[in-house]
Write a protein that holds these residues in place. Structure first.
Motif, PDB file in Angstrom:
ATOM      1  N   ARG A 236       2.895  -7.622   9.690  1.00 16.01           N
ATOM      2  CA  ARG A 236       3.994  -7.900  10.632  1.00 16.01           C
ATOM      3  C   ARG A 236       5.345  -7.618   9.987  1.00 16.01           C
ATOM      4  O   ARG A 236       6.232  -7.017  10.599  1.00 16.01           O
ATOM      5  CB  ARG A 236       3.992  -9.377  11.024  1.00 16.01           C
ATOM      6  N   GLY A 237       5.482  -8.054   8.761  1.00 14.39           N
ATOM      7  CA  GLY A 237       6.737  -7.830   8.032  1.00 14.39           C
ATOM      8  C   GLY A 237       6.994  -6.344   7.857  1.00 14.39           C
ATOM      9  O   GLY A 237       8.130  -5.866   8.030  1.00 14.39           O
ATOM     10  N   ALA A 238       5.939  -5.607   7.533  1.00 13.11           N
ATOM     11  CA  ALA A 238       6.080  -4.164   7.331  1.00 13.11           C
ATOM     12  C   ALA A 238       6.458  -3.468   8.636  1.00 13.11           C
ATOM     13  O   ALA A 238       7.301  -2.562   8.644  1.00 13.11           O
ATOM     14  CB  ALA A 238       4.786  -3.588   6.755  1.00 13.11           C
ATOM     15  N   ALA A 239       5.842  -3.881   9.738  1.00  8.17           N
ATOM     16  CA  ALA A 239       6.143  -3.247  11.036  1.00  8.17           C
ATOM     17  C   ALA A 239       7.629  -3.388  11.361  1.00  8.17           C
ATOM     18  O   ALA A 239       8.245  -2.488  11.941  1.00  8.17           O
ATOM     19  CB  ALA A 239       5.287  -3.857  12.144  1.00  8.17           C
ATOM     20  N   ALA A 240       8.198  -4.502  10.970  1.00  9.28           N
ATOM     21  CA  ALA A 240       9.626  -4.734  11.235  1.00  9.28           C
ATOM     22  C   ALA A 240      10.497  -3.770  10.425  1.00  9.28           C
ATOM     23  O   ALA A 240      11.653  -3.538  10.766  1.00  9.28           O
ATOM     24  CB  ALA A 240       9.984  -6.180  10.910  1.00  9.28           C
ATOM     25  N   ARG A 241       9.939  -3.240   9.345  1.00 10.25           N
ATOM     26  CA  ARG A 241      10.691  -2.311   8.487  1.00 10.25           C
ATOM     27  C   ARG A 241      10.349  -0.847   8.766  1.00 10.25           C
ATOM     28  O   ARG A 241      10.781   0.057   8.053  1.00 10.25           O
ATOM     29  CB  ARG A 241      10.425  -2.633   7.004  1.00 10.25           C
ATOM     30  N   ALA A 242       9.519  -0.599   9.783  1.00  6.16           N
ATOM     31  CA  ALA A 242       9.114   0.781  10.097  1.00  6.16           C
ATOM     32  C   ALA A 242      10.349   1.651  10.363  1.00  6.16           C
ATOM     33  O   ALA A 242      11.359   1.173  10.885  1.00  6.16           O
ATOM     34  CB  ALA A 242       8.201   0.785  11.320  1.00  6.16           C
ATOM     35  N   TYR A 243      10.221   2.910   9.984  1.00  8.88           N
ATOM     36  CA  TYR A 243      11.267   3.886  10.302  1.00  8.88           C
ATOM     37  C   TYR A 243      10.661   4.797  11.365  1.00  8.88           C
ATOM     38  O   TYR A 243       9.889   5.713  11.050  1.00  8.88           O
ATOM     39  CB  TYR A 243      11.664   4.673   9.043  1.00  8.88           C
TER      40      TYR A 243
ATOM     41  N   VAL B   1      -2.367  -8.128  -1.908  1.00  5.22           N
ATOM     42  CA  VAL B   1      -2.056  -7.535  -0.601  1.00  5.22           C
ATOM     43  C   VAL B   1      -0.950  -6.495  -0.777  1.00  5.22           C
ATOM     44  O   VAL B   1       0.067  -6.772  -1.424  1.00  5.22           O
ATOM     45  CB  VAL B   1      -1.610  -8.629   0.397  1.00  5.22           C
ATOM     46  N   PHE B   2      -1.176  -5.321  -0.224  1.00  3.98           N
ATOM     47  CA  PHE B   2      -0.171  -4.242  -0.262  1.00  3.98           C
ATOM     48  C   PHE B   2       0.124  -3.824   1.176  1.00  3.98           C
ATOM     49  O   PHE B   2      -0.804  -3.555   1.944  1.00  3.98           O
ATOM     50  CB  PHE B   2      -0.688  -3.039  -1.063  1.00  3.98           C
ATOM     51  N   ALA B   3       1.409  -3.761   1.491  1.00  3.00           N
ATOM     52  CA  ALA B   3       1.801  -3.457   2.868  1.00  3.00           C
ATOM     53  C   ALA B   3       2.485  -2.106   2.940  1.00  3.00           C
ATOM     54  O   ALA B   3       3.041  -1.608   1.954  1.00  3.00           O
ATOM     55  CB  ALA B   3       2.731  -4.545   3.391  1.00  3.00           C
ATOM     56  N   GLY B   4       2.442  -1.511   4.121  1.00  2.00           N
ATOM     57  CA  GLY B   4       3.135  -0.243   4.358  1.00  2.00           C
ATOM     58  C   GLY B   4       3.537  -0.154   5.816  1.00  2.00           C
ATOM     59  O   GLY B   4       2.971  -0.849   6.674  1.00  2.00           O
ATOM     60  N   CYS B   5       4.528   0.669   6.084  1.00  2.00           N
ATOM     61  CA  CYS B   5       4.957   0.898   7.473  1.00  2.00           C
ATOM     62  C   CYS B   5       4.968   2.407   7.713  1.00  2.00           C
ATOM     63  O   CYS B   5       4.934   3.198   6.753  1.00  2.00           O
ATOM     64  CB  CYS B   5       6.346   0.313   7.713  1.00  2.00           C
ATOM     65  N   ASN B   6       5.026   2.795   8.980  1.00  3.16           N
ATOM     66  CA  ASN B   6       5.142   4.231   9.248  1.00  3.16           C
ATOM     67  C   ASN B   6       6.571   4.687   8.954  1.00  3.16           C
ATOM     68  O   ASN B   6       7.535   3.956   9.192  1.00  3.16           O
ATOM     69  CB  ASN B   6       4.701   4.604  10.666  1.00  3.16           C
ATOM     70  N   VAL B   7       6.658   5.879   8.401  1.00  2.00           N
ATOM     71  CA  VAL B   7       7.950   6.471   8.050  1.00  2.00           C
ATOM     72  C   VAL B   7       7.998   7.856   8.680  1.00  2.00           C
ATOM     73  O   VAL B   7       7.243   8.752   8.278  1.00  2.00           O
ATOM     74  CB  VAL B   7       8.136   6.562   6.517  1.00  2.00           C
TER      75      VAL B   7
END
Ligand code: THU
Length: 136
Positions: A15-22, A41-47
């Motif tokens: 959820r935190g990562a989704a908020a940082r998506a570009y 735990v390792f998080a990622g968002c779409n860029v």
């Protein structure tokens, strides 16, 4: 089997990562979090990119974060994908292939803002996968 505690950790991270998506082009925000063999735990968002084809998905960014951390061997036990949408989002084909490299039997959970949740395993999403064993 993913514990409730690990599931909650993955959901919070994704959820935190989704908020940082570009995602200025699609407007489609994705957050992903992987649980490693050591319980990290390792998080990622779409860029996304103005050159659209260079976009990278949240799941692959999460997996690459695990690898870049130096954890050896890098192993994915579970991945959770979160999208702020009414229905859950399954990982794309390219991400399934990358997940297969580090977690061929991993659990895959997709969560969203609606009540529906997908819960499956990578070998069900990518049967008869091509992977490291084919090159051994
Ligand atoms: N996307 C992901 O991050 N993961 C997927 O599994 C599917 C698609 C992203 C890529 C792009 O930024 C946006 O969602 C729309 O395709």
């Amino acid at each position: 089997m993913l514990s409730d505690d690990d599931l909650a950790r993955l959901l919070e991270a994704a959820r935190g990562a989704a908020a940082r998506a570009y995602a200025p082009y699609s407007g489609f925000r994705v957050g992903a979090a992987v649980l490693s063999g050591r319980g990290e735990v390792f998080a990622g968002c779409n860029v996304e990119n103005a050159s659209y084809g260079l976009t990278i998905c949240a799941e692959r960014n999460a997996v690459f974060g695990l690898v870049a951390s130096g954890e050896a061997p890098p192993t994915v036990l579970a991945v959770l994908i979160y999208t702020p949408t009414p229905t859950p989002t399954a990982p794309c084909g390219a991400c399934r292939q990358v997940l297969n490299e580090f977690g061929p039997g991993c659990e895959v959970v997709s969560a969203c803002d609606g009540p529906e949740r997908l819960r499956t395993t990578l070998d069900r999403l990518l049967p008869d996968a091509f992977g490291p064993r084919n090159l051994a």
